[in-house]
Design a protein around this motif. Structure first.
Motif, short mmCIF file in Angstrom:
data_model
loop_
_atom_site.label_atom_id
_atom_site.label_comp_id
_atom_site.label_asym_id
_atom_site.label_seq_id
_atom_site.Cartn_x
_atom_site.Cartn_y
_atom_site.Cartn_z
N ASN A 105 17.39 -10.28 43.66
CA ASN A 105 16.88 -10.81 42.40
C ASN A 105 15.43 -10.38 42.17
O ASN A 105 15.04 -10.03 41.05
N LEU A 106 14.62 -10.40 43.21
CA LEU A 106 13.24 -9.94 43.09
C LEU A 106 13.18 -8.47 42.69
O LEU A 106 12.30 -8.07 41.92
N LYS A 107 14.13 -7.70 43.17
CA LYS A 107 14.19 -6.29 42.77
C LYS A 107 14.49 -6.17 41.27
O LYS A 107 13.93 -5.33 40.57
N HIS A 108 15.39 -7.03 40.77
CA HIS A 108 15.71 -7.01 39.34
C HIS A 108 14.47 -7.36 38.51
O HIS A 108 14.21 -6.75 37.46
N ILE A 109 13.73 -8.36 38.96
CA ILE A 109 12.51 -8.76 38.24
C ILE A 109 11.50 -7.63 38.27
O ILE A 109 10.88 -7.29 37.24
N ALA A 110 11.32 -7.01 39.43
CA ALA A 110 10.36 -5.91 39.54
C ALA A 110 10.76 -4.75 38.64
O ALA A 110 9.90 -4.13 37.99
N ARG A 111 12.05 -4.46 38.56
CA ARG A 111 12.52 -3.37 37.70
C ARG A 111 12.24 -3.68 36.23
O ARG A 111 11.81 -2.81 35.47
N ALA A 112 12.48 -4.94 35.82
CA ALA A 112 12.23 -5.33 34.43
C ALA A 112 10.74 -5.24 34.09
O ALA A 112 10.37 -4.79 33.01
N ARG A 113 9.90 -5.63 35.03
CA ARG A 113 8.45 -5.56 34.79
C ARG A 113 7.99 -4.11 34.70
O ARG A 113 7.12 -3.78 33.87
N ARG A 114 8.55 -3.25 35.52
CA ARG A 114 8.19 -1.83 35.44
C ARG A 114 8.61 -1.23 34.09
O ARG A 114 7.97 -0.29 33.60
N ALA A 115 9.69 -1.76 33.52
CA ALA A 115 10.17 -1.26 32.23
C ALA A 115 9.37 -1.82 31.05
O ALA A 115 9.64 -1.46 29.91
N GLY A 116 8.40 -2.69 31.34
CA GLY A 116 7.53 -3.19 30.28
C GLY A 116 7.80 -4.61 29.84
O GLY A 116 7.17 -5.11 28.90
N ALA A 117 8.74 -5.30 30.49
CA ALA A 117 8.97 -6.71 30.18
C ALA A 117 7.95 -7.57 30.94
O ALA A 117 7.37 -7.14 31.94
N ILE A 118 7.74 -8.78 30.46
CA ILE A 118 6.80 -9.72 31.09
C ILE A 118 7.62 -10.86 31.66
O ILE A 118 8.08 -11.74 30.94
N VAL A 119 7.84 -10.83 32.97
CA VAL A 119 8.75 -11.76 33.62
C VAL A 119 8.01 -12.52 34.71
O VAL A 119 7.36 -11.93 35.57
N SER A 120 8.12 -13.85 34.68
CA SER A 120 7.51 -14.67 35.72
C SER A 120 8.20 -14.43 37.05
O SER A 120 9.41 -14.19 37.11
N TRP A 121 7.43 -14.52 38.13
CA TRP A 121 8.00 -14.44 39.47
C TRP A 121 8.55 -15.78 39.92
O TRP A 121 9.24 -15.87 40.93
N ARG A 122 8.24 -16.87 39.21
CA ARG A 122 8.55 -18.23 39.67
C ARG A 122 9.99 -18.62 39.32
O ARG A 122 10.28 -19.04 38.21
N SER A 123 10.88 -18.46 40.27
CA SER A 123 12.26 -18.97 40.16
C SER A 123 13.01 -18.45 38.94
O SER A 123 13.82 -19.17 38.35
N VAL A 124 12.75 -17.22 38.56
CA VAL A 124 13.52 -16.58 37.49
C VAL A 124 14.72 -15.88 38.10
O VAL A 124 14.62 -15.25 39.16
N THR A 125 15.88 -15.99 37.44
CA THR A 125 17.08 -15.30 37.88
C THR A 125 17.48 -14.27 36.82
O THR A 125 17.69 -14.63 35.66
N LEU A 126 17.58 -13.02 37.23
CA LEU A 126 18.06 -11.95 36.35
C LEU A 126 19.29 -11.34 36.99
O LEU A 126 19.20 -10.65 38.00
N ASP A 127 20.44 -11.58 36.40
CA ASP A 127 21.69 -11.08 36.95
C ASP A 127 22.35 -10.18 35.92
O ASP A 127 22.80 -10.65 34.86
N ASP A 128 22.38 -8.87 36.19
CA ASP A 128 23.04 -7.91 35.31
C ASP A 128 22.53 -8.03 33.87
O ASP A 128 23.31 -8.09 32.92
N SER A 129 21.21 -8.09 33.71
CA SER A 129 20.61 -8.26 32.38
C SER A 129 19.59 -7.16 32.11
O SER A 129 18.92 -6.68 33.03
N ARG A 130 19.47 -6.79 30.84
CA ARG A 130 18.54 -5.74 30.41
C ARG A 130 17.50 -6.33 29.48
O ARG A 130 17.85 -6.98 28.49
#
Length: 213
Positions: free
Chosen positions: A4-29
């Motif tokens: 999940n942390l990898k998904h968050i890191a990927r989204a942030r690299r793509a220009g999204a602003i995502v909190s690290w605090r207990s966010v779940t990104l599952d198969d989302s763009r």
């Protein structure tokens, strides 16, 4: 957790602003400048540019347009239980519960949410619902589809009024201002701060080279 942390890191690299605090990104763009607050959960979703997801919101199987505002503790696309089956329990189609040996087989109806939509605190949007551009959703349970630029409230949801007249709504749908370049929005920011909607539309038409009707 690590995945999940990898998904968050990927989204942030793509220009999204995502909190690290207990966010779940599952198969989302997430598109550029999309924002996800802490403790939010997204499963099989697409989120448009500049759309924000509030804290503790839970969104599943939904496609959200650009410039949307999802408040905190909102539920979108919650999977319902089958009342026409022998049991409403999930064990027949969720193998993780230890009884079914078949792959997960729940029926999923995606939610479609347009551009410039505001969904208020603790609203619940049921699976398969379509919400039009510019709609405003108060604290409601949304079962039927929602017209563009309508204001709905209640449980179940009912239309209170339209934000604008029919001709203005038609012009806004044609204009599709959310597709304009960010620099165009920035240099014309004052048209988004006025109640004179007609002049705002004409101004954006001019800079976007749309024909004047």
């Amino acid at each position: 957790m690590l995945n999940n942390l990898k998904h968050i890191a990927r989204a942030r690299r793509a220009g999204a602003i995502v909190s690290w605090r207990s966010v779940t990104l599952d198969d989302s763009r997430l598109a550029l400048h999309a924002r996800v607050a802490h403790h939010a959960s997204l499963r099989s979703c697409s989120v448009g540019t500049f759309t924000s997801i509030g804290r503790f919101s839970k969104i599943a199987f939904a496609d959200l347009g650009s410039f949307g505002s999802v408040s905190w503790d909102v539920t979108i696309g919650a999977i319902s239980h089958p009342m026409t089956h022998l049991t409403t329990h999930a064990f027949p189609y969720v193998p993780e519960l230890g009884i079914s040996r078949d792959p997960r087989s729940q029926q999923v109806d995606r939610v479609a949410i347009g551009h410039d939509v505001w969904i208020g605190t603790q609203a619940i949007v049921m699976p398969g619902v379509s919400i039009g551009n510019g709609a405003v959703i108060d604290t409601v349970i949304v079962c039927p589809d929602v017209e563009p630029y309508s204001v709905v409230a209640g449980a179940p949801a009912r239309k209170l009024r339209m934000r604008f007249s029919d001709d203005v709504i038609a012009d806004l749908e044609e204009l599709r201002w959310w597709e304009l370049p960010v620099e165009t929005l920035r240099s014309n920011i004052d048209v988004f701060r006025t109640d004179d909607i007609r002049s705002a539309i004409e101004r954006l038409r001019a800079v976007a080279h749309y024909p004047v009707q």
